[in-house]
Design a protein around this motif. Structure first.
Motif, PDB file in Angstrom:
ATOM      1  N   THR A  96     -32.403 -13.763  30.628  1.00 11.45           N
ATOM      2  CA  THR A  96     -31.232 -13.201  31.303  1.00 11.45           C
ATOM      3  C   THR A  96     -31.603 -12.290  32.463  1.00 11.45           C
ATOM      4  O   THR A  96     -30.811 -12.100  33.384  1.00 11.45           O
ATOM      5  N   LEU A  97     -32.823 -11.719  32.412  1.00 13.37           N
ATOM      6  CA  LEU A  97     -33.274 -10.826  33.485  1.00 13.37           C
ATOM      7  C   LEU A  97     -34.516 -11.368  34.184  1.00 13.37           C
ATOM      8  O   LEU A  97     -35.131 -10.670  34.999  1.00 13.37           O
ATOM      9  N   GLY A  98     -34.909 -12.578  33.842  1.00 16.07           N
ATOM     10  CA  GLY A  98     -36.094 -13.169  34.456  1.00 16.07           C
ATOM     11  C   GLY A  98     -37.400 -12.609  33.935  1.00 16.07           C
ATOM     12  O   GLY A  98     -38.474 -12.993  34.402  1.00 16.07           O
ATOM     13  N   PHE A  99     -37.335 -11.703  32.972  1.00 15.33           N
ATOM     14  CA  PHE A  99     -38.508 -10.991  32.467  1.00 15.33           C
ATOM     15  C   PHE A  99     -38.765 -11.405  31.027  1.00 15.33           C
ATOM     16  O   PHE A  99     -37.855 -11.381  30.199  1.00 15.33           O
ATOM     17  N   ASN A 100     -40.015 -11.787  30.719  1.00 15.73           N
ATOM     18  CA  ASN A 100     -40.388 -12.171  29.369  1.00 15.73           C
ATOM     19  C   ASN A 100     -41.831 -11.759  29.123  1.00 15.73           C
ATOM     20  O   ASN A 100     -42.746 -12.233  29.794  1.00 15.73           O
ATOM     21  N   ASN A 136     -29.394 -20.516  36.383  1.00 20.66           N
ATOM     22  CA  ASN A 136     -29.855 -19.308  37.069  1.00 20.66           C
ATOM     23  C   ASN A 136     -30.985 -18.630  36.299  1.00 20.66           C
ATOM     24  O   ASN A 136     -31.920 -18.082  36.894  1.00 20.66           O
ATOM     25  N   GLN A 137     -30.903 -18.628  34.965  1.00 18.26           N
ATOM     26  CA  GLN A 137     -31.967 -18.039  34.153  1.00 18.26           C
ATOM     27  C   GLN A 137     -33.308 -18.713  34.436  1.00 18.26           C
ATOM     28  O   GLN A 137     -34.326 -18.037  34.636  1.00 18.26           O
ATOM     29  N   ILE A 138     -33.300 -20.027  34.453  1.00 14.68           N
ATOM     30  CA  ILE A 138     -34.544 -20.774  34.690  1.00 14.68           C
ATOM     31  C   ILE A 138     -35.061 -20.514  36.098  1.00 14.68           C
ATOM     32  O   ILE A 138     -36.255 -20.248  36.310  1.00 14.68           O
ATOM     33  N   ASP A 139     -34.164 -20.584  37.068  1.00  7.97           N
ATOM     34  CA  ASP A 139     -34.587 -20.404  38.463  1.00  7.97           C
ATOM     35  C   ASP A 139     -35.172 -19.012  38.679  1.00  7.97           C
ATOM     36  O   ASP A 139     -36.223 -18.861  39.324  1.00  7.97           O
ATOM     37  N   LEU A 140     -34.515 -17.987  38.140  1.00  7.53           N
ATOM     38  CA  LEU A 140     -35.014 -16.621  38.315  1.00  7.53           C
ATOM     39  C   LEU A 140     -36.369 -16.451  37.628  1.00  7.53           C
ATOM     40  O   LEU A 140     -37.281 -15.823  38.192  1.00  7.53           O
ATOM     41  N   THR A 141     -36.510 -16.994  36.434  1.00  4.28           N
ATOM     42  CA  THR A 141     -37.787 -16.902  35.717  1.00  4.28           C
ATOM     43  C   THR A 141     -38.916 -17.519  36.541  1.00  4.28           C
ATOM     44  O   THR A 141     -40.005 -16.934  36.670  1.00  4.28           O
ATOM     45  N   TYR A 142     -38.688 -18.696  37.103  1.00  9.26           N
ATOM     46  CA  TYR A 142     -39.720 -19.365  37.904  1.00  9.26           C
ATOM     47  C   TYR A 142     -40.021 -18.600  39.185  1.00  9.26           C
ATOM     48  O   TYR A 142     -41.191 -18.477  39.591  1.00  9.26           O
ATOM     49  N   LYS A 143     -38.985 -18.083  39.821  1.00  6.75           N
ATOM     50  CA  LYS A 143     -39.229 -17.376  41.088  1.00  6.75           C
ATOM     51  C   LYS A 143     -39.992 -16.074  40.858  1.00  6.75           C
ATOM     52  O   LYS A 143     -40.841 -15.688  41.675  1.00  6.75           O
ATOM     53  N   ILE A 144     -39.696 -15.378  39.787  1.00  4.43           N
ATOM     54  CA  ILE A 144     -40.474 -14.175  39.466  1.00  4.43           C
ATOM     55  C   ILE A 144     -41.924 -14.550  39.157  1.00  4.43           C
ATOM     56  O   ILE A 144     -42.863 -13.853  39.577  1.00  4.43           O
ATOM     57  N   LYS A 185     -52.143 -12.374  41.682  1.00  3.52           N
ATOM     58  CA  LYS A 185     -53.230 -13.301  41.351  1.00  3.52           C
ATOM     59  C   LYS A 185     -53.792 -14.033  42.577  1.00  3.52           C
ATOM     60  O   LYS A 185     -54.764 -14.786  42.446  1.00  3.52           O
ATOM     61  N   GLY A 186     -53.143 -13.818  43.721  1.00  2.00           N
ATOM     62  CA  GLY A 186     -53.648 -14.473  44.926  1.00  2.00           C
ATOM     63  C   GLY A 186     -53.289 -15.937  45.031  1.00  2.00           C
ATOM     64  O   GLY A 186     -53.916 -16.677  45.806  1.00  2.00           O
ATOM     65  N   GLU A 187     -52.285 -16.389  44.280  1.00  2.00           N
ATOM     66  CA  GLU A 187     -51.871 -17.783  44.362  1.00  2.00           C
ATOM     67  C   GLU A 187     -51.171 -18.049  45.694  1.00  2.00           C
ATOM     68  O   GLU A 187     -50.643 -17.136  46.337  1.00  2.00           O
ATOM     69  N   VAL A 188     -51.154 -19.302  46.088  1.00  2.00           N
ATOM     70  CA  VAL A 188     -50.531 -19.697  47.349  1.00  2.00           C
ATOM     71  C   VAL A 188     -49.031 -19.418  47.282  1.00  2.00           C
ATOM     72  O   VAL A 188     -48.397 -19.616  46.238  1.00  2.00           O
ATOM     73  N   LYS A 189     -48.454 -18.948  48.372  1.00  2.00           N
ATOM     74  CA  LYS A 189     -47.030 -18.673  48.421  1.00  2.00           C
ATOM     75  C   LYS A 189     -46.218 -19.936  48.124  1.00  2.00           C
ATOM     76  O   LYS A 189     -46.496 -21.008  48.676  1.00  2.00           O
ATOM     77  N   ALA A 190     -45.224 -19.798  47.271  1.00  3.11           N
ATOM     78  CA  ALA A 190     -44.283 -20.890  47.074  1.00  3.11           C
ATOM     79  C   ALA A 190     -43.449 -21.037  48.337  1.00  3.11           C
ATOM     80  O   ALA A 190     -43.265 -20.081  49.103  1.00  3.11           O
ATOM     81  N   GLU A 191     -42.926 -22.231  48.563  1.00  2.00           N
ATOM     82  CA  GLU A 191     -42.184 -22.496  49.789  1.00  2.00           C
ATOM     83  C   GLU A 191     -40.991 -21.553  49.954  1.00  2.00           C
ATOM     84  O   GLU A 191     -40.677 -21.116  51.061  1.00  2.00           O
ATOM     85  N   TRP A 192     -40.306 -21.258  48.866  1.00  6.41           N
ATOM     86  CA  TRP A 192     -39.109 -20.409  48.966  1.00  6.41           C
ATOM     87  C   TRP A 192     -39.450 -18.986  49.409  1.00  6.41           C
ATOM     88  O   TRP A 192     -38.571 -18.256  49.881  1.00  6.41           O
ATOM     89  N   MET A 193     -40.719 -18.586  49.252  1.00  6.44           N
ATOM     90  CA  MET A 193     -41.138 -17.241  49.623  1.00  6.44           C
ATOM     91  C   MET A 193     -41.429 -17.110  51.118  1.00  6.44           C
ATOM     92  O   MET A 193     -41.587 -15.997  51.628  1.00  6.44           O
TER      93      MET A 193
END
Length: 874
Positions: A656-660, A843-851, A860-868
């Motif tokens: 619900t808050l994107g945090f787990n 929205n829960q899934i999308d927020l979790t993935y975007k966070i 961690k130095g991972e490559v930026k996702a396109e949405w970023m």
């Protein structure tokens, strides 16, 4: 932990997973898998734990994201287990039967044979206390009430609109209607079945059946084309009284209001009926839909409330009827609409909630008037007293009213008409003024009175007290202060309760001559468990260890009990003890496949803020932790969050808050939940102080990498996050959801959830300024993220729900505009179809993935996702 009887689902899962893990050589430690997103759906949530009356059986429910939910019933001795796929809302009928609702209908399990029978179309069901009778409302022509005794149908009553069992569950009253003809009857559900008619047949519809608490009188309304009557019937004597709005004793120009905006209730002694009345003629709405809105600064109600109030054609008020003496009196009025009854319901306290408006508290102070119901006499009781419900209580016998004033508990004696400060001189804090200055004044609690009415019961920060009504004898019942423990009565400790009391507090009784169950919180270590309060021995540990122990339920007839225990690294287990002196055994282990995966661990850490206060923080280690490495860390903040240290968290994409926490620890992050101690008028800087001290502590422990720490918060925690990054560059990134950025704008916002100006949140609540903007503007500016945004160097992700009326999304938009103007690294996400907390699964899934993407890049130095990426960023 050994699990004797896994469900078939778990057994299959375990076989599949073991088949994927290399088989170790004998003597080697089994290799554990790394948790991946593909595994999340294996996890379920345990709930609905119960034990039967003699402790022979227990039940629990497992819910899954796949909706393959299952209800389990198991024998506490033999471990025989019944699985009920799709079962829900189960109850035991003694030791004979277990019932639950399923899609097919009401499922009845014979616990001796295991045979299941289904009664289709059951909408509601109840058992009698002697376990022999089952009553059901079933779908079909005429909505029949079906009565079964020992499995056989013995009666069917058609067209039943409502039924209600008494407290003892040995009698039932029902109402039925057919072709405008109504009927009310009673059923005896103990021994020989008896059916009696209370109202044989009448051209009325009967509704709102109410029993006397632990008594044998009932009340209900009769309605026929706008003509309302109120009935009182004594089951034992057969006496019946009827009140009509046209009766000579009825309040002038008023009528009975049977629609339950004012709840119908019968006094504990069965002598008084409390019910709703309204004007006989509707109130004219003088506010035209297309008229000019007039907002007057001195209005008691702001315009939206006045507009809503104007649409109510028949405002309702509380009245009392004495059936045997034919007296009717109006209690509440258009001005004094707040009502609370005394313990024996001979008196009422009334007040005007709008009296001191405009004011800036969540619940306004009020002048309370004491009304003697038999005579109607009114007199001022308390002036300008707190409107918070937990600041006032009542003794069950009706003699005393206790209330909190000037940092002490007082008792008013209705017989002697005296006010006594019963806690004067005790070196004890009864409220949060010392621990949380600037916030709303909250008392630690007044749980109730003893059954003999000789002692009022009170909570301080740590302990439970029993104090005589005259204040001459004061006993501390627990020793929490010496051991950094907090004791509170468990709900099962109540010997009797009567919750409903209109706007006020109900009746709660405790029998101190019996062993009473207490919940206990270790304020230093974070463990949660149970003690017993014994008449001669005081407090005695029952079940507590380095875990979170909850949901303890004792059998009705014996000493056996069940409870649930969990830690962050140990999923919830349903435990059973046959008696206090017997060892605990595992009845059911949820998520047994947990043992196949790498998992983090948790511990409570301690750090000191700049004021010298020792604070707690819950630290969660990454799965597969290696003490020679330093890890990226996510710090999640709000107020007091460390008490989650022993909570097991299912991995999931639906957050619900994107945090787990488990998602993060299984992906190589440490997670820190630090507590924050606040200074009045310096909320933001208090958060900076405590959070940076906590993060520094974990860095010093050699766990967190100082260059890879992220900060997260939601709502008030998002405000803190927004502000903290204006004062420090400690954090490599930050994420805030549905949070305030512009404190001045928020202060002056009209909150459409509450129809109030949000300034009360600052002057007397969570934002803890403790004074108005006009009294100290500099303090508001100092603690504003927007005002201090120029100094931000931390990349920030914000998110908001477009439907949020608690913290309106324009707060996120304002911060976005500021950070865009300042050319900061920032992305704002605005989600449709959701508000302050996300309930939309998409929205829960999308927020979790975007966070996950955001943290992966910045920690961690991972490559930026396109949405970023910005629109022209490569």
């Amino acid at each position: 932990m050994q699990d004797y009887f896994r469900s078939i689902v778990y057994s299959i899962v375990a076989v599949i997973l073991i088949g994927l893990v290399p088989c170790p050589v004998l003597g080697q430690v089994p290799i554990k898998r790394q948790l991946t997103e593909g595994d999340y759906s294996l996890w379920g949530t345990m709930s609905g734990e119960q034990i039967s009356s003699k402790g022979k059986w227990a039940t629990y429910h497992m819910a899954y994201e796949s909706k393959a939910d299952t209800l389990f019933v198991l024998n506490t001795k033999t471990r025989l287990k019944y699985s009920l796929p799709g079962g829900r809302a189960g109850i035991f009928n003694g030791e004979r039967t277990f019932a639950c609702s399923k899609k097919e209908g009401l499922s009845l399990i014979d616990l001796r044979s295991g045979k299941e029978s289904i009664i289709p179309g059951v909408e509601r069901y109840d058992f009698s206390s002697d376990t022999h009778y089952l009553v059901t409302i079933e779908k079909g022509q005429g909505s029949p009430l079906v009565i079964r005794k020992d499995g056989m149908i013995i009666d069917v009553i058609s067209n039943v609109t409502e039924y209600r069992l008494n407290d003892a569950k040995n009698m039932l009253v029902y109402a039925s209607t057919e072709n405008g003809i109504g009927q009310v009857g009673s059923l005896t559900l103990a021994g020989t079945y008896v059916k009696r008619f209370i109202i044989p047949q009448k051209t009325q519809t009967f509704k709102v059946l109410k029993w006397q608490h632990k008594g044998k009188a009932i009340i209900f309304y009769g309605v026929n084309e706008g003509e309302e009557e109120l009935y009182y019937h004594d089951i034992e004597s057969g006496q019946q009284y009827v009140l009509n709005s046209m009766d000579a004793n009825f309040p002038v120009s008023m009528k009975i209001a049977p629609n339950q905006n004012v709840e119908l209730a019968l006094s504990l002694d069965g002598e008084k009926v409390f019910f709703g009345i309204t004007a006989a003629v509707s109130k004219h709405n003088r506010m035209s839909v297309d008229a000019v809105e007039i907002w007057h600064a001195k209005d008691k109600m702001i315009f939206p409330d006045r507009k809503l109030s104007a649409t109510v054609k028949y405002p309702q008020y509380l009245a009392v009827w004495y059936p045997k003496s034919a007296v009717v009196r109006q209690i509440s009025t258009a001005e004094q609409r707040w009502v609370m009854l005394s313990g024996n319901q001979d008196y009422a306290l009334v007040a005007d909630p709008l009296q001191y408006n405009p004011q800036y508290k969540w619940i306004a102070d009020m002048d309370y008037y004491l009304v003697h119901l038999a005579t109607g006499r009114r007199e001022l009781f308390l002036k300008g007293h707190s409107g918070l419900i937990n600041h006032m209580g009542i003794s069950p016998d009706g003699r005393y009213i206790n209330y909190y004033k000037e940092s002490n508990w007082w008792v008013y004696d209705l017989k002697q008409k005296t006010h006594t400060n019963v806690t004067k001189g005790l070196d004890v804090s009864w409220d949060n003024s010392a621990t949380d200055p600037g916030n709303q004044l909250n008392v630690w609690g007044q749980p109730g009175w003893t059954t003999d009415n000789q002692w009022g019961l009170y909570y301080d920060y740590h302990d439970i007290w029993a104090i005589s009504p005259d204040g001459l004898v004061r006993k501390r019942l627990t020793d929490g202060k010496e051991n950094q423990l907090r004791f509170r009565f468990d709900v099962s400790a109540l010997s009797d309760r009567h919750d409903f009391n209109y706007k006020g507090k109900g009746i709660f009784r405790y029998d101190l001559s019996k062993n009473l169950l207490l919940t206990v919180l270790d304020l230093y270590g974070g463990s949660i468990g149970y003690y017993t309060l014994q008449h001669k021995k005081g407090v005695v540990p029952l079940v507590i260890d380095n875990s979170s122990i909850s949901k303890l339920q004792k059998t009705k007839e014996l000493d056996a009990f069940v409870y649930v225990t969990q830690r962050f690294d140990r999923p919830p287990s349903l435990m059973f003890r046959r008696s206090i002196d017997k060892p605990a055994t595992v009845l059911a282990q949820s998520n047994a496949h947990h043992e196949l995966y790498q998992w983090g661990k948790s511990e409570m850490i301690h750090y000191t803020d700049s004021k010298g206060r020792i604070l707690n923080g819950a630290l969660f280690y990454p799965a597969g932790y290696d003490s020679t490495m330093r890890y990226p860390m996510v710090v999640y903040i709000y107020e007091i969050v460390s008490r989650e240290v022993n909570s097991y968290v299912n991995p999931t994409q639906y957050n619900t808050l994107g945090f787990n926490i488990t998602n993060l620890t299984s992906n190589g992050y440490a997670v820190l939940l630090p507590d924050i101690a606040f200074e009045k008028g310096n909320t933001g800087f208090s958060a900076v102080d405590c959070v940076t001290k906590a993060a520094t502590k974990v860095i010093a422990m050699g766990i967190a990498d100082a260059g890879r720490i992220g900060l997260m918060g939601h709502s008030f925690g998002a405000y803190e996050t927004n502000f903290i990054i204006t004062q420090t560059s400690m954090f490599a990134t930050a994420i805030s959801g549905n949070g305030v950025s512009d404190t001045m704008g928020h202060y002056f916002t009209i909150n459409t959830d509450y129809n109030t100006m949000d300034g009360w949140r600052y002057e007397n609540q969570q934002y803890r300024m403790g004074f108005s903007f006009f009294e100290n503007r500099d303090a508001y500016y100092r603690n504003s993220p927007l005002v201090n945004a120029r100094s931000i160097t931390t990349p920030l992700l914000t998110w908001a729900g477009v439907l949020d009326q608690n913290v309106q999304p324009r707060q996120a938009a304002t911060f976005y505009a500021a950070l865009r103007r300042l050319q900061k690294e920032h992305v704002m996400l605005v989600y449709p179809n959701d508000g302050h907390i996300f309930f939309n699964p998409k929205n829960q899934i999308d927020l979790t993935y975007k966070i996950q993407d955001w943290l992966g890049h910045y920690l961690k130095g991972e490559v930026k996702a396109e949405w970023m990426k910005a629109d022209r960023e490569e």
